[in-house]
Scaffold this motif. Structure first.
Motif, PDB file in Angstrom:
ATOM      1  N   ALA A 125       0.837  -1.205   0.000  1.00 54.71           N
ATOM      2  CA  ALA A 125       0.000   0.000   0.000  1.00 54.71           C
ATOM      3  C   ALA A 125       0.871   1.253   0.000  1.00 54.71           C
ATOM      4  CB  ALA A 125      -0.926  -0.004   1.217  1.00 54.71           C
ATOM      5  N   ILE A 126       1.930   1.237   0.797  1.00 60.68           N
ATOM      6  CA  ILE A 126       2.858   2.372   0.831  1.00 60.68           C
ATOM      7  C   ILE A 126       3.549   2.519  -0.522  1.00 60.68           C
ATOM      8  CG2 ILE A 126       4.964   3.274   1.905  1.00 60.68           C
ATOM      9  CD1 ILE A 126       4.110   1.814   4.471  1.00 60.68           C
ATOM     10  N   ASP A 127       3.898   1.395  -1.141  1.00 60.70           N
ATOM     11  CA  ASP A 127       4.520   1.414  -2.470  1.00 60.70           C
ATOM     12  C   ASP A 127       3.603   2.089  -3.485  1.00 60.70           C
ATOM     13  OD1 ASP A 127       6.550   0.180  -4.536  1.00 60.70           O
ATOM     14  OD2 ASP A 127       4.553  -0.402  -5.234  1.00 60.70           O
ATOM     15  N   ARG A 128       2.305   1.744  -3.459  1.00 61.60           N
ATOM     16  CA  ARG A 128       1.341   2.359  -4.377  1.00 61.60           C
ATOM     17  C   ARG A 128       1.181   3.851  -4.073  1.00 61.60           C
ATOM     18  NH1 ARG A 128       1.626   1.136  -8.576  1.00 61.60           N
ATOM     19  NH2 ARG A 128       3.637   0.484  -7.747  1.00 61.60           N
ATOM     20  N   TYR A 129       1.189   4.206  -2.801  1.00 64.32           N
ATOM     21  CA  TYR A 129       1.052   5.612  -2.408  1.00 64.32           C
ATOM     22  C   TYR A 129       2.209   6.440  -2.957  1.00 64.32           C
ATOM     23  CZ  TYR A 129       1.340   9.743   0.583  1.00 64.32           C
ATOM     24  OH  TYR A 129       1.462  11.037   1.050  1.00 64.32           O
ATOM     25  N   ILE A 130       3.436   5.961  -2.798  1.00 64.12           N
ATOM     26  CA  ILE A 130       4.609   6.698  -3.276  1.00 64.12           C
ATOM     27  C   ILE A 130       4.598   6.769  -4.800  1.00 64.12           C
ATOM     28  CG2 ILE A 130       7.140   6.731  -3.352  1.00 64.12           C
ATOM     29  CD1 ILE A 130       7.103   5.321  -0.620  1.00 64.12           C
ATOM     30  N   ALA A 131       4.219   5.650  -5.467  1.00 61.62           N
ATOM     31  CA  ALA A 131       4.212   5.618  -6.928  1.00 61.62           C
ATOM     32  C   ALA A 131       3.230   6.617  -7.521  1.00 61.62           C
ATOM     33  CB  ALA A 131       3.877   4.198  -7.406  1.00 61.62           C
ATOM     34  N   ILE A 132       2.085   6.825  -6.870  1.00 65.28           N
ATOM     35  CA  ILE A 132       1.061   7.720  -7.408  1.00 65.28           C
ATOM     36  C   ILE A 132       1.249   9.158  -6.935  1.00 65.28           C
ATOM     37  CG2 ILE A 132      -1.425   8.225  -7.348  1.00 65.28           C
ATOM     38  CD1 ILE A 132      -1.898   5.196  -7.325  1.00 65.28           C
ATOM     39  N   CYS A 133       1.623   9.333  -5.668  1.00 72.06           N
ATOM     40  CA  CYS A 133       1.723  10.682  -5.109  1.00 72.06           C
ATOM     41  C   CYS A 133       3.079  11.337  -5.371  1.00 72.06           C
ATOM     42  CB  CYS A 133       1.453  10.648  -3.605  1.00 72.06           C
ATOM     43  SG  CYS A 133      -0.205  10.075  -3.187  1.00 72.06           S
ATOM     44  N   PHE A 134       4.129  10.527  -5.520  1.00 72.99           N
ATOM     45  CA  PHE A 134       5.478  11.063  -5.784  1.00 72.99           C
ATOM     46  C   PHE A 134       6.125  10.305  -6.947  1.00 72.99           C
ATOM     47  CE2 PHE A 134       4.578  11.344  -1.227  1.00 72.99           C
ATOM     48  CZ  PHE A 134       4.645  12.717  -1.026  1.00 72.99           C
ATOM     49  N   LYS A 239      -6.579  10.065 -16.803  1.00 73.08           N
ATOM     50  CA  LYS A 239      -5.364   9.923 -16.003  1.00 73.08           C
ATOM     51  C   LYS A 239      -5.682   9.383 -14.610  1.00 73.08           C
ATOM     52  CE  LYS A 239      -2.645  13.488 -18.346  1.00 73.08           C
ATOM     53  NZ  LYS A 239      -1.926  14.787 -18.192  1.00 73.08           N
ATOM     54  N   ARG A 240      -6.827   9.792 -14.058  1.00 70.51           N
ATOM     55  CA  ARG A 240      -7.236   9.277 -12.748  1.00 70.51           C
ATOM     56  C   ARG A 240      -7.440   7.758 -12.804  1.00 70.51           C
ATOM     57  NH1 ARG A 240     -11.940  13.573 -10.862  1.00 70.51           N
ATOM     58  NH2 ARG A 240     -10.613  15.437 -10.747  1.00 70.51           N
ATOM     59  N   LEU A 241      -8.175   7.316 -13.830  1.00 70.84           N
ATOM     60  CA  LEU A 241      -8.450   5.885 -13.970  1.00 70.84           C
ATOM     61  C   LEU A 241      -7.181   5.094 -14.235  1.00 70.84           C
ATOM     62  CD1 LEU A 241     -11.753   5.997 -16.061  1.00 70.84           C
ATOM     63  CD2 LEU A 241     -11.504   5.380 -13.649  1.00 70.84           C
ATOM     64  N   LYS A 242      -6.268   5.680 -15.007  1.00 75.77           N
ATOM     65  CA  LYS A 242      -5.001   5.012 -15.296  1.00 75.77           C
ATOM     66  C   LYS A 242      -4.188   4.818 -14.024  1.00 75.77           C
ATOM     67  CE  LYS A 242      -0.886   5.322 -18.233  1.00 75.77           C
ATOM     68  NZ  LYS A 242      -0.153   6.140 -19.231  1.00 75.77           N
ATOM     69  N   ALA A 243      -4.155   5.834 -13.177  1.00 77.06           N
ATOM     70  CA  ALA A 243      -3.425   5.725 -11.911  1.00 77.06           C
ATOM     71  C   ALA A 243      -4.114   4.752 -10.962  1.00 77.06           C
ATOM     72  CB  ALA A 243      -3.306   7.104 -11.259  1.00 77.06           C
ATOM     73  N   LEU A 244      -5.458   4.833 -10.914  1.00 74.36           N
ATOM     74  CA  LEU A 244      -6.215   3.963 -10.012  1.00 74.36           C
ATOM     75  C   LEU A 244      -6.143   2.505 -10.449  1.00 74.36           C
ATOM     76  CD1 LEU A 244      -7.980   4.144  -7.481  1.00 74.36           C
ATOM     77  CD2 LEU A 244      -9.971   4.354  -8.983  1.00 74.36           C
ATOM     78  N   LYS A 245      -5.975   2.275 -11.741  1.00 79.53           N
ATOM     79  CA  LYS A 245      -5.908   0.910 -12.268  1.00 79.53           C
ATOM     80  C   LYS A 245      -4.710   0.152 -11.704  1.00 79.53           C
ATOM     81  CE  LYS A 245      -6.603  -1.466 -16.656  1.00 79.53           C
ATOM     82  NZ  LYS A 245      -6.657  -1.333 -18.131  1.00 79.53           N
ATOM     83  N   THR A 246      -3.652   0.881 -11.375  1.00 82.62           N
ATOM     84  CA  THR A 246      -2.468   0.225 -10.813  1.00 82.62           C
ATOM     85  C   THR A 246      -2.709  -0.273  -9.383  1.00 82.62           C
ATOM     86  OG1 THR A 246      -1.552   2.312  -9.942  1.00 82.62           O
ATOM     87  CG2 THR A 246      -0.970   1.695 -12.202  1.00 82.62           C
TER      88      THR A 246
END
Length: 325
Positions: A125-134, A239-246
Motif C-alpha cells: 500500500a505504501i509502495d502504491r502511495y509513493i508511486a502515485i503521489c510522488f 489519467k485518474r483511472l489510469k493511476a487507479l488501475k495500478t
C-alpha cells in the motif's frame, strides 16, 4: 472429558498434557465435502503461488520493488497454506490428536505467515502511495535494496515476536481440559484452556494483534486516503483511472484478506457463533486468501500474463517440433 496424560514441571505446579484434542467440525452431515473443498483450495494455492514465485524469480524484468513485495506475499501465502490446511485434512482423515510440541509449532507457523501477509499488504500500500503521489521521486525513495531490507526487518521482527508469544504459552498449566475447540491450535482457544495466570500471554496476544493487524489496516487506510487526495488533483478522468488501475490488484488482495476477518469480528460482537459456524467461517477466512491472491495477480497484472504466455509458448514450440518429426 478426555483424560490427560500429563507431565508435571516446575515443582509440580505446571501441567503439560502429552496431547491436545482438536475438536474441528462435529455433528455436521456431509462435512467431508467441506474438507474436499479445502483440499482443492490448497491445491490451487500451492500451484498458483508456485507459479507466481517462479515467474518473478526467473524473469529479470520483474526484479523490481513492487514484485519483491508480491514475491514475499506469495511466499507467505504458500507458508500459510502448508501450515494450516494439511493439518486440517489430517484431523479429518487421520487423527484429531496432536502432540504438545506439535500444537505450539503449528500455532507459531500459522500465526507467523498470517502476520507476514498482513504487513506485506501494508508495505505494498505504501509502495502504491509513493508511486502515485510522488512519481518523479519513486525510484529514488523505493528501490530493490530498500524494499529487500524492509522485508528482512519485517520477517525478523515478526518471527521474533510471534515466536516469543508462542513460546510463552509453555509457561501455562493446562489442567482444565486438553480439548481445543477449533480446527488448529489457535492462540485464543488454547489460552482459554489455561488454569494459571495468563496475563503476560494475553498482553502478547493483544500486542501481536495490534502491531500486525490493526497497524497495517491503519497504514493501508491512510495510504489510500492519500492516493484519493492525489487523484482528486488530477484534471482528467483518463489519467485518474489510469493511476487507479495500478491499485486494483492490491485493493482486491486487501479485501480478500481483511474483509472476512473484520466481518467475523463484528458478527462475533453482535451474536454468538456455534462451534461449527466459528470453525467454518474462520477456516474460510484464512484458507481462501492464499488461493485467491495468485489468481488476482495473474488476472490483473499484464506483465505476469504476458510472461506466462511467453513461457507457455516457448514450451509448446519444441513439443510441436517433436510431434511433427
Amino acid at each position: 472429558m478426555i483424560s490427560l496424560n500429563a507431565t508435571f514441571v516446575q515443582n509440580m505446579s505446571i501441567v503439560h498434557p502429552e496431547y491436545f484434542f482438536i475438536s474441528g467440525l462435529s455433528g455436521i452431515p456431509y462435512s467431508s465435502y467441506y474438507y474436499i473443498f479445502l483440499f482443492f483450495s490448497y491445491f490451487i494455492a500451492v500451484i498458483g503461488n508456485s507459479v507466481v514465485l517462479l515467474v518473478i524469480a526467473l524473469e529479470r524484468s520483474l526484479h523490481s520493488p513492487k514484485y519483491i513485495g508480491v514475491f514475499n506475499l506469495a511466499l507467505a501465502d504458500m507458508g500459510e497454506a502448508n501450515a494450516l490446511i494439511p493439518n486440517m485434512m489430517n484431523i479429518f482423515f487421520h487423527s484429531q490428536y496432536i502432540s504438545y510440541n506439535a500444537c505450539f509449532s503449528s500455532m507459531f507457523f500459522v500465526n507467523l505467515f498470517i502476520t507476514l501477509q498482513s504487513v506485506t499488504l501494508a508495505v505494498l500500500a505504501i509502495d502504491r502511495y509513493i508511486a502515485i503521489c510522488f512519481p518523479l521521486r519513486y525510484h529514488v525513495i523505493v528501490n530493490n535494496t530498500a524494499m529487500s531490507l524492509v522485508f528482512i526487518i519485517l520477517w525478523a521482527f515478526a518471527t521474533s515476536l510471534v515466536g516469543l508469544s508462542s513460546s510463552l504459552m509453555t509457561r501455562l498449566s493446562f489442567c482444565k481440559t486438553n480439548v481445543v475447540e477449533n480446527y488448529y491450535c489457535d492462540y485464543a482457544p488454547v489460552l482459554e484452556m489455561a488454569c494459571n495466570d495468563n496475563s503476560i500471554n494475553t498482553f502478547m496476544g493483544n500486542l501481536v494483534l495490534a502491531l500486525f493487524f490493526v497497524v497495517p489496516m491503519f497504514i493501508i487506510f491512510l495510504s489510500y486516503m492519500g492516493i484519493l487526495l492525489a487523484l482528486s488533483k488530477i484534471t482528467t478522468w483518463e489519467k485518474r483511472l489510469k493511476a487507479l488501475k495500478t491499485c486494483v490488484s492490491h485493493l482486491l488482495l486487501v479485501i480478500s484478506f481483511f474483509f472476512p476477518i473484520i466481518c467475523i469480528f463484528i458478527a462475533s460482537l453482535i451474536t454468538s457463533f456455534s462451534q461449527n459456524a466459528r470453525v467454518i467461517t474462520s477456516s474460510l477466512s484464512l484458507s481462501l486468501p492464499p488461493m485467491l491472491n495468485p489468481i488476482i495477480y495473474v488476472l490483473n497484472t499484464a506483465e505476469i500474463r504476458v510472461i506466462i504466455r511467453k513461457l507457455l509458448k516457448n514450451r509448446t514450440v519444441p513439443i510441436r517440433k517433436i510431434i511433427s518429426k
